[in-house]
Write a protein that holds these residues in place. Structure first.
Motif, PDB file in Angstrom:
ATOM      1  N   GLN A  35     -12.250  32.001  14.559  1.00  0.00           N
ATOM      2  CA  GLN A  35     -11.459  32.016  13.208  1.00  0.00           C
ATOM      3  C   GLN A  35     -10.929  30.674  13.107  1.00  0.00           C
ATOM      4  OE1 GLN A  35      -9.148  36.006  14.636  1.00  0.00           O
ATOM      5  NE2 GLN A  35      -8.534  35.563  12.556  1.00  0.00           N
ATOM      6  N   ILE A  36     -11.060  29.834  13.920  1.00  0.00           N
ATOM      7  CA  ILE A  36     -10.593  28.229  13.659  1.00  0.00           C
ATOM      8  C   ILE A  36     -11.644  27.383  13.122  1.00  0.00           C
ATOM      9  CG2 ILE A  36      -9.673  26.160  15.069  1.00  0.00           C
ATOM     10  CD1 ILE A  36      -9.048  28.100  17.050  1.00  0.00           C
ATOM     11  N   ILE A  37     -10.898  26.665  11.858  1.00  0.00           N
ATOM     12  CA  ILE A  37     -11.427  25.568  11.214  1.00  0.00           C
ATOM     13  C   ILE A  37     -10.628  24.437  11.485  1.00  0.00           C
ATOM     14  CG2 ILE A  37     -12.346  24.693   9.023  1.00  0.00           C
ATOM     15  CD1 ILE A  37     -13.389  27.225   8.347  1.00  0.00           C
ATOM     16  N   ILE A  38     -11.112  23.279  12.100  1.00  0.00           N
ATOM     17  CA  ILE A  38     -10.314  22.015  12.296  1.00  0.00           C
ATOM     18  C   ILE A  38     -10.828  21.046  10.947  1.00  0.00           C
ATOM     19  CG2 ILE A  38      -9.953  20.178  13.664  1.00  0.00           C
ATOM     20  CD1 ILE A  38     -10.495  21.930  16.055  1.00  0.00           C
ATOM     21  N   ASN A  39      -9.706  20.426  10.207  1.00  0.00           N
ATOM     22  CA  ASN A  39     -10.068  19.578   9.445  1.00  0.00           C
ATOM     23  C   ASN A  39      -8.957  18.498   9.266  1.00  0.00           C
ATOM     24  OD1 ASN A  39      -7.669  20.272   7.164  1.00  0.00           O
ATOM     25  ND2 ASN A  39      -8.635  22.241   7.498  1.00  0.00           N
ATOM     26  N   SER A  40      -9.164  17.192   8.624  1.00  0.00           N
ATOM     27  CA  SER A  40      -8.327  16.246   8.462  1.00  0.00           C
ATOM     28  C   SER A  40      -7.225  16.283   7.379  1.00  0.00           C
ATOM     29  CB  SER A  40      -8.878  14.808   8.440  1.00  0.00           C
ATOM     30  OG  SER A  40      -9.607  14.825   7.260  1.00  0.00           O
ATOM     31  N   GLU A  41      -7.758  16.965   6.379  1.00  0.00           N
ATOM     32  CA  GLU A  41      -6.733  16.968   5.004  1.00  0.00           C
ATOM     33  C   GLU A  41      -6.293  15.642   4.826  1.00  0.00           C
ATOM     34  OE1 GLU A  41      -3.625  17.934   2.176  1.00  0.00           O
ATOM     35  OE2 GLU A  41      -3.088  16.858   3.963  1.00  0.00           O
ATOM     36  N   LEU A  42      -7.314  14.436   4.816  1.00  0.00           N
ATOM     37  CA  LEU A  42      -6.939  13.266   4.794  1.00  0.00           C
ATOM     38  C   LEU A  42      -7.241  12.679   3.294  1.00  0.00           C
ATOM     39  CD1 LEU A  42      -7.430  11.635   8.177  1.00  0.00           C
ATOM     40  CD2 LEU A  42      -5.498  12.016   7.072  1.00  0.00           C
ATOM     41  N   GLY A  43      -6.734  11.679   2.979  1.00  0.00           N
ATOM     42  CA  GLY A  43      -6.909  10.950   1.639  1.00  0.00           C
ATOM     43  C   GLY A  43      -5.868  10.008   1.523  1.00  0.00           C
ATOM     44  N   GLY A  44      -6.436   8.567   0.712  1.00  0.00           N
ATOM     45  CA  GLY A  44      -5.453   7.816   0.665  1.00  0.00           C
ATOM     46  C   GLY A  44      -5.302   6.676   1.621  1.00  0.00           C
ATOM     47  N   GLU A  45      -4.540   5.626   1.420  1.00  0.00           N
ATOM     48  CA  GLU A  45      -4.555   4.538   2.275  1.00  0.00           C
ATOM     49  C   GLU A  45      -3.815   4.679   3.736  1.00  0.00           C
ATOM     50  OE1 GLU A  45      -3.729   1.011  -0.218  1.00  0.00           O
ATOM     51  OE2 GLU A  45      -5.648   1.137  -1.106  1.00  0.00           O
ATOM     52  N   GLY A  46      -3.795   4.003   4.673  1.00  0.00           N
ATOM     53  CA  GLY A  46      -2.738   3.987   5.522  1.00  0.00           C
ATOM     54  C   GLY A  46      -3.018   4.840   6.657  1.00  0.00           C
ATOM     55  N   ASN A  47      -4.009   5.887   6.348  1.00  0.00           N
ATOM     56  CA  ASN A  47      -4.097   7.014   7.357  1.00  0.00           C
ATOM     57  C   ASN A  47      -5.045   6.732   8.568  1.00  0.00           C
ATOM     58  OD1 ASN A  47      -2.727   9.296   6.145  1.00  0.00           O
ATOM     59  ND2 ASN A  47      -4.109   8.905   4.579  1.00  0.00           N
ATOM     60  N   ASP A  48      -4.674   7.494   9.725  1.00  0.00           N
ATOM     61  CA  ASP A  48      -5.709   7.624  10.730  1.00  0.00           C
ATOM     62  C   ASP A  48      -6.915   8.459  10.718  1.00  0.00           C
ATOM     63  OD1 ASP A  48      -7.230   7.750  13.206  1.00  0.00           O
ATOM     64  OD2 ASP A  48      -5.356   7.986  14.369  1.00  0.00           O
ATOM     65  N   TYR A  49      -8.002   7.810  10.043  1.00  0.00           N
ATOM     66  CA  TYR A  49      -9.187   8.760   9.671  1.00  0.00           C
ATOM     67  C   TYR A  49      -9.729   9.426  10.722  1.00  0.00           C
ATOM     68  CZ  TYR A  49      -8.133   6.658   5.116  1.00  0.00           C
ATOM     69  OH  TYR A  49      -7.913   6.058   3.992  1.00  0.00           O
ATOM     70  N   PHE A  50      -9.415   9.050  11.919  1.00  0.00           N
ATOM     71  CA  PHE A  50     -10.412   9.555  13.138  1.00  0.00           C
ATOM     72  C   PHE A  50      -9.509  10.938  13.579  1.00  0.00           C
ATOM     73  CE2 PHE A  50     -11.280   4.919  12.698  1.00  0.00           C
ATOM     74  CZ  PHE A  50     -12.471   5.115  11.968  1.00  0.00           C
ATOM     75  N   MET A  51      -8.932  11.696  12.957  1.00  0.00           N
ATOM     76  CA  MET A  51      -8.158  12.699  13.401  1.00  0.00           C
ATOM     77  C   MET A  51      -9.061  13.899  14.233  1.00  0.00           C
ATOM     78  SD  MET A  51      -5.310  11.502  13.418  1.00  0.00           S
ATOM     79  CE  MET A  51      -3.804  12.612  13.306  1.00  0.00           C
ATOM     80  N   ILE A  52     -10.121  14.216  13.476  1.00  0.00           N
ATOM     81  CA  ILE A  52     -10.989  15.280  14.044  1.00  0.00           C
ATOM     82  C   ILE A  52     -11.876  14.835  15.321  1.00  0.00           C
ATOM     83  CG2 ILE A  52     -13.046  16.713  13.635  1.00  0.00           C
ATOM     84  CD1 ILE A  52     -12.373  17.113  10.897  1.00  0.00           C
ATOM     85  N   PRO A  53     -12.313  13.338  15.295  1.00  0.00           N
ATOM     86  CA  PRO A  53     -12.793  12.914  16.618  1.00  0.00           C
ATOM     87  C   PRO A  53     -11.818  12.860  17.721  1.00  0.00           C
ATOM     88  CG  PRO A  53     -13.649  11.664  14.866  1.00  0.00           C
ATOM     89  CD  PRO A  53     -12.774  12.627  14.343  1.00  0.00           C
TER      90      PRO A  53
END
Length: 264
Positions: free
Chosen positions: A213-231
Protein backbone atom coordinates in the motif's frame (compact mmCIF):
# COMPACT_ATOMS: atom_id res chain seq x y z
CA UNK A 1 18.22 1.18 -8.44
CA UNK A 2 15.27 2.56 -10.41
CA UNK A 3 12.33 4.60 -9.16
CA UNK A 4 9.19 6.46 -10.19
CA UNK A 5 8.38 9.77 -8.51
CA UNK A 6 4.62 9.67 -8.11
CA UNK A 7 4.34 13.32 -7.09
CA UNK A 8 6.87 15.62 -8.74
CA UNK A 9 6.17 19.25 -9.68
CA UNK A 10 8.61 19.10 -12.56
CA UNK A 11 7.27 22.31 -14.09
CA UNK A 12 8.94 24.15 -11.19
CA UNK A 13 12.32 22.42 -11.51
CA UNK A 14 15.28 23.22 -13.74
CA UNK A 15 16.08 20.71 -16.47
CA UNK A 16 19.58 20.13 -15.12
CA UNK A 17 18.11 18.96 -11.79
CA UNK A 18 15.65 16.68 -13.56
CA UNK A 19 18.46 15.10 -15.55
CA UNK A 20 20.39 14.49 -12.34
CA UNK A 21 17.34 12.63 -11.06
CA UNK A 22 17.37 10.52 -14.21
CA UNK A 23 21.02 9.70 -13.57
CA UNK A 24 20.03 8.69 -10.03
CA UNK A 25 17.52 6.20 -11.45
CA UNK A 26 14.24 8.07 -12.11
CA UNK A 27 12.44 6.42 -15.01
CA UNK A 28 9.10 8.23 -14.79
CA UNK A 29 7.19 10.88 -12.87
CA UNK A 30 3.59 11.88 -12.27
CA UNK A 31 3.11 15.67 -12.31
CA UNK A 32 0.08 16.82 -10.27
CA UNK A 33 -1.73 20.11 -10.57
CA UNK A 34 -0.94 22.43 -7.65
CA UNK A 35 -3.46 22.40 -4.82
CA UNK A 36 -3.07 26.17 -4.41
CA UNK A 37 -1.97 29.36 -6.14
CA UNK A 38 -0.10 31.89 -4.03
CA UNK A 39 -1.91 34.70 -5.80
CA UNK A 40 -5.21 34.88 -7.67
CA UNK A 41 -4.36 34.39 -11.35
CA UNK A 42 -6.99 34.30 -14.10
CA UNK A 43 -8.40 30.88 -14.94
CA UNK A 44 -6.50 30.91 -18.25
CA UNK A 45 -3.32 30.42 -16.20
CA UNK A 46 -4.64 27.06 -15.01
CA UNK A 47 -5.56 26.07 -18.56
CA UNK A 48 -2.01 26.81 -19.67
CA UNK A 49 -0.62 24.70 -16.81
CA UNK A 50 -2.83 21.77 -17.77
CA UNK A 51 -1.76 22.07 -21.40
CA UNK A 52 1.90 22.21 -20.39
CA UNK A 53 1.57 19.01 -18.39
CA UNK A 54 0.46 17.00 -21.44
CA UNK A 55 2.73 18.70 -24.00
CA UNK A 56 5.95 20.44 -22.92
CA UNK A 57 6.54 18.36 -19.79
CA UNK A 58 6.16 15.16 -21.84
CA UNK A 59 8.58 16.15 -24.58
CA UNK A 60 11.08 17.68 -22.16
CA UNK A 61 11.05 14.49 -20.08
CA UNK A 62 11.78 12.36 -23.14
CA UNK A 63 14.68 14.66 -23.98
CA UNK A 64 16.08 14.22 -20.48
CA UNK A 65 15.56 10.47 -20.39
CA UNK A 66 12.35 9.76 -18.46
CA UNK A 67 8.58 9.54 -19.02
CA UNK A 68 6.20 12.21 -17.70
CA UNK A 69 2.53 11.67 -16.87
CA UNK A 70 -0.06 14.16 -15.62
CA UNK A 71 -2.61 14.41 -12.82
CA UNK A 72 -5.10 17.25 -13.32
CA UNK A 73 -7.36 19.10 -10.89
CA UNK A 74 -8.64 22.53 -9.91
CA UNK A 75 -6.72 24.22 -7.05
CA UNK A 76 -8.80 24.70 -3.92
CA UNK A 77 -6.88 27.85 -2.95
CA UNK A 78 -6.25 30.82 -5.23
CA UNK A 79 -9.12 30.75 -7.74
CA UNK A 80 -12.39 32.61 -7.39
CA UNK A 81 -15.72 30.79 -7.31
CA UNK A 82 -16.66 31.63 -10.90
CA UNK A 83 -13.25 30.62 -12.23
CA UNK A 84 -13.41 27.37 -10.29
CA UNK A 85 -16.76 26.56 -11.87
CA UNK A 86 -15.40 27.35 -15.34
CA UNK A 87 -12.38 25.13 -14.78
CA UNK A 88 -14.53 22.24 -13.54
CA UNK A 89 -16.52 22.52 -16.75
CA UNK A 90 -13.39 22.29 -18.91
CA UNK A 91 -11.59 19.59 -16.93
CA UNK A 92 -13.52 16.45 -17.98
CA UNK A 93 -12.58 16.72 -21.66
CA UNK A 94 -8.88 17.07 -20.78
CA UNK A 95 -8.93 13.86 -18.76
CA UNK A 96 -9.19 11.87 -21.99
CA UNK A 97 -5.58 12.69 -22.89
CA UNK A 98 -3.43 9.54 -22.89
CA UNK A 99 -0.88 11.18 -20.59
CA UNK A 100 -3.43 11.89 -17.85
CA UNK A 101 -3.24 9.01 -15.38
CA UNK A 102 -4.96 10.51 -12.32
CA UNK A 103 -6.75 13.46 -10.80
CA UNK A 104 -5.04 15.56 -8.17
CA UNK A 105 -3.93 17.06 -5.99
CA UNK A 106 -7.44 17.03 -4.60
CA UNK A 107 -8.61 16.77 -1.02
CA UNK A 108 -8.69 18.91 2.09
CA UNK A 109 -6.24 20.99 4.06
CA UNK A 110 -8.23 22.79 6.75
CA UNK A 111 -11.57 21.17 5.95
CA UNK A 112 -13.62 24.26 5.13
CA UNK A 113 -17.03 23.88 3.52
CA UNK A 114 -15.61 25.23 0.26
CA UNK A 115 -12.82 22.63 0.27
CA UNK A 116 -15.32 19.87 0.97
CA UNK A 117 -17.65 20.93 -1.85
CA UNK A 118 -14.81 21.10 -4.37
CA UNK A 119 -13.42 17.78 -3.16
CA UNK A 120 -16.79 16.11 -3.72
CA UNK A 121 -17.00 17.51 -7.23
CA UNK A 122 -13.50 16.27 -8.02
CA UNK A 123 -14.36 12.79 -6.77
CA UNK A 124 -17.48 12.68 -8.93
CA UNK A 125 -15.49 13.61 -12.03
CA UNK A 126 -12.73 11.11 -11.23
CA UNK A 127 -15.29 8.36 -10.65
CA UNK A 128 -17.00 9.10 -13.97
CA UNK A 129 -13.66 8.78 -15.78
CA UNK A 130 -12.37 5.78 -13.85
CA UNK A 131 -9.27 7.62 -12.66
CA UNK A 132 -7.35 7.22 -9.41
CA UNK A 133 -6.79 10.29 -7.25
CA UNK A 134 -3.83 11.86 -5.48
CA UNK A 135 -5.13 13.20 -2.18
CA UNK A 136 -3.72 16.32 -0.59
CA UNK A 137 -3.96 15.87 3.17
CA UNK A 138 -2.64 18.04 6.02
CA UNK A 139 1.13 17.74 6.17
CA UNK A 140 3.10 15.89 8.81
CA UNK A 141 3.20 18.61 11.50
CA UNK A 142 -0.13 20.28 10.71
CA UNK A 143 -2.19 20.37 13.93
CA UNK A 144 -5.45 19.66 12.08
CA UNK A 145 -4.15 16.44 10.52
CA UNK A 146 -5.74 13.99 12.95
CA UNK A 147 -9.17 15.59 12.41
CA UNK A 148 -9.11 16.43 8.71
CA UNK A 149 -7.62 13.18 7.40
CA UNK A 150 -10.54 11.04 8.70
CA UNK A 151 -12.93 13.62 7.23
CA UNK A 152 -11.36 12.99 3.83
CA UNK A 153 -12.15 9.30 4.16
CA UNK A 154 -15.71 10.06 5.24
CA UNK A 155 -16.30 12.10 2.09
CA UNK A 156 -14.75 9.40 -0.11
CA UNK A 157 -17.18 6.86 1.36
CA UNK A 158 -20.17 9.19 1.07
CA UNK A 159 -19.40 9.79 -2.60
CA UNK A 160 -19.01 6.07 -3.26
CA UNK A 161 -15.50 6.49 -4.61
CA UNK A 162 -13.33 3.34 -4.42
CA UNK A 163 -10.81 3.96 -1.66
CA UNK A 164 -8.34 1.54 -3.25
CA UNK A 165 -7.94 4.12 -6.05
CA UNK A 166 -6.76 6.80 -3.59
CA UNK A 167 -3.27 7.84 -2.53
CA UNK A 168 -3.43 9.47 0.89
CA UNK A 169 -0.42 11.69 0.30
CA UNK A 170 1.77 13.69 2.71
CA UNK A 171 1.58 11.04 5.43
CA UNK A 172 2.86 11.86 8.91
CA UNK A 173 3.67 9.51 11.77
CA UNK A 174 0.48 10.28 13.72
CA UNK A 175 -1.82 9.24 10.87
CA UNK A 176 0.17 6.42 9.24
CA UNK A 177 -1.79 3.60 10.84
CA UNK A 178 -5.10 5.26 9.99
CA UNK A 179 -4.12 5.74 6.35
CA UNK A 180 -3.06 2.11 6.03
CA UNK A 181 -6.33 0.95 7.62
CA UNK A 182 -8.39 2.67 4.90
CA UNK A 183 -7.36 0.19 2.22
CA UNK A 184 -5.97 3.03 0.10
CA UNK A 185 -2.37 3.77 -0.75
CA UNK A 186 -0.17 5.45 1.86
CA UNK A 187 1.75 8.28 0.22
CA UNK A 188 5.08 8.98 1.91
CA UNK A 189 5.98 12.46 0.67
CA UNK A 190 9.65 12.98 1.43
CA UNK A 191 10.71 16.62 1.30
CA UNK A 192 11.83 19.43 3.59
CA UNK A 193 8.46 20.09 5.28
CA UNK A 194 7.18 16.52 5.30
CA UNK A 195 8.68 13.11 6.06
CA UNK A 196 12.47 12.69 6.48
CA UNK A 197 14.05 9.95 4.31
CA UNK A 198 15.12 7.77 7.24
CA UNK A 199 11.63 7.87 8.77
CA UNK A 200 10.08 6.76 5.47
CA UNK A 201 12.65 3.98 5.09
CA UNK A 202 12.05 2.71 8.63
CA UNK A 203 8.27 2.70 8.09
CA UNK A 204 8.68 0.51 5.00
CA UNK A 205 10.97 -1.88 6.86
CA UNK A 206 8.93 -2.08 10.05
CA UNK A 207 5.55 -2.58 8.33
CA UNK A 208 5.88 -5.47 5.87
CA UNK A 209 2.13 -6.15 6.01
CA UNK A 210 1.32 -2.81 4.36
CA UNK A 211 4.21 -2.51 1.92
CA UNK A 212 1.92 -3.14 -1.03
CA UNK A 213 0.00 0.00 0.00
CA UNK A 214 3.03 2.30 0.10
CA UNK A 215 3.96 4.84 -2.56
CA UNK A 216 7.02 7.02 -1.99
CA UNK A 217 7.23 10.42 -3.67
CA UNK A 218 9.18 13.65 -3.30
CA UNK A 219 6.37 16.23 -3.72
CA UNK A 220 9.14 18.56 -4.83
CA UNK A 221 9.08 21.72 -6.87
CA UNK A 222 10.80 25.10 -6.83
CA UNK A 223 14.31 26.24 -6.03
CA UNK A 224 16.42 25.43 -3.02
CA UNK A 225 15.17 21.89 -2.49
CA UNK A 226 17.13 18.68 -2.07
CA UNK A 227 15.87 16.91 -5.16
CA UNK A 228 17.36 13.54 -4.29
CA UNK A 229 14.90 12.60 -1.55
CA UNK A 230 13.66 9.35 -3.08
CA UNK A 231 17.24 8.15 -3.75
CA UNK A 232 17.99 9.01 -0.10
CA UNK A 233 15.07 6.83 1.02
CA UNK A 234 16.29 4.01 -1.20
CA UNK A 235 19.81 4.32 0.18
CA UNK A 236 18.51 4.32 3.75
CA UNK A 237 16.46 1.18 3.06
CA UNK A 238 19.54 -0.47 1.59
CA UNK A 239 21.72 0.51 4.56
CA UNK A 240 19.03 -0.73 6.95
CA UNK A 241 19.28 -4.12 5.22
CA UNK A 242 16.16 -4.22 3.05
CA UNK A 243 16.40 -6.48 0.02
CA UNK A 244 16.81 -4.70 -3.32
CA UNK A 245 13.80 -6.53 -4.74
CA UNK A 246 11.58 -5.05 -2.01
CA UNK A 247 13.02 -1.57 -2.62
CA UNK A 248 12.19 -1.95 -6.30
CA UNK A 249 8.66 -3.10 -5.45
CA UNK A 250 7.96 -0.05 -3.30
CA UNK A 251 9.77 2.63 -5.29
CA UNK A 252 9.07 1.45 -8.83
CA UNK A 253 6.50 -1.30 -9.18
CA UNK A 254 3.88 0.11 -6.79
CA UNK A 255 3.45 3.48 -8.55
CA UNK A 256 3.72 1.82 -11.98
CA UNK A 257 0.87 -0.55 -11.15
CA UNK A 258 -1.30 1.96 -9.28
CA UNK A 259 -1.25 4.58 -12.04
CA UNK A 260 -1.14 1.96 -14.83
CA UNK A 261 1.88 3.60 -16.38
CA UNK A 262 2.85 2.38 -19.83
CA UNK A 263 6.62 2.07 -19.49
CA UNK A 264 7.28 -0.94 -21.73
Amino acid sequence: MRFIDAHLHSDMIEDIQLQKLVMMGMEAAVVPSPHMFLRNPPVDTLYRIWDRFVTLEVTTAKTLGYESFASLSVPFVGLGQSDTEKALGVLPDLLENERVVAMGEIGLDTGTDYEQDLFREHLRIAKAHGLPVILHTPIRLAPQGSEVTPLILDIIKEEGFPVEKCVFDHAGEETLDFRASTGGMVGLSVCWDKMPPEVAARYVIDNPDVRKQIIINSELGGEGNDYFMIPRVMLAMKLFGLDKAVIDEVCYQAPKDFFKLDLD
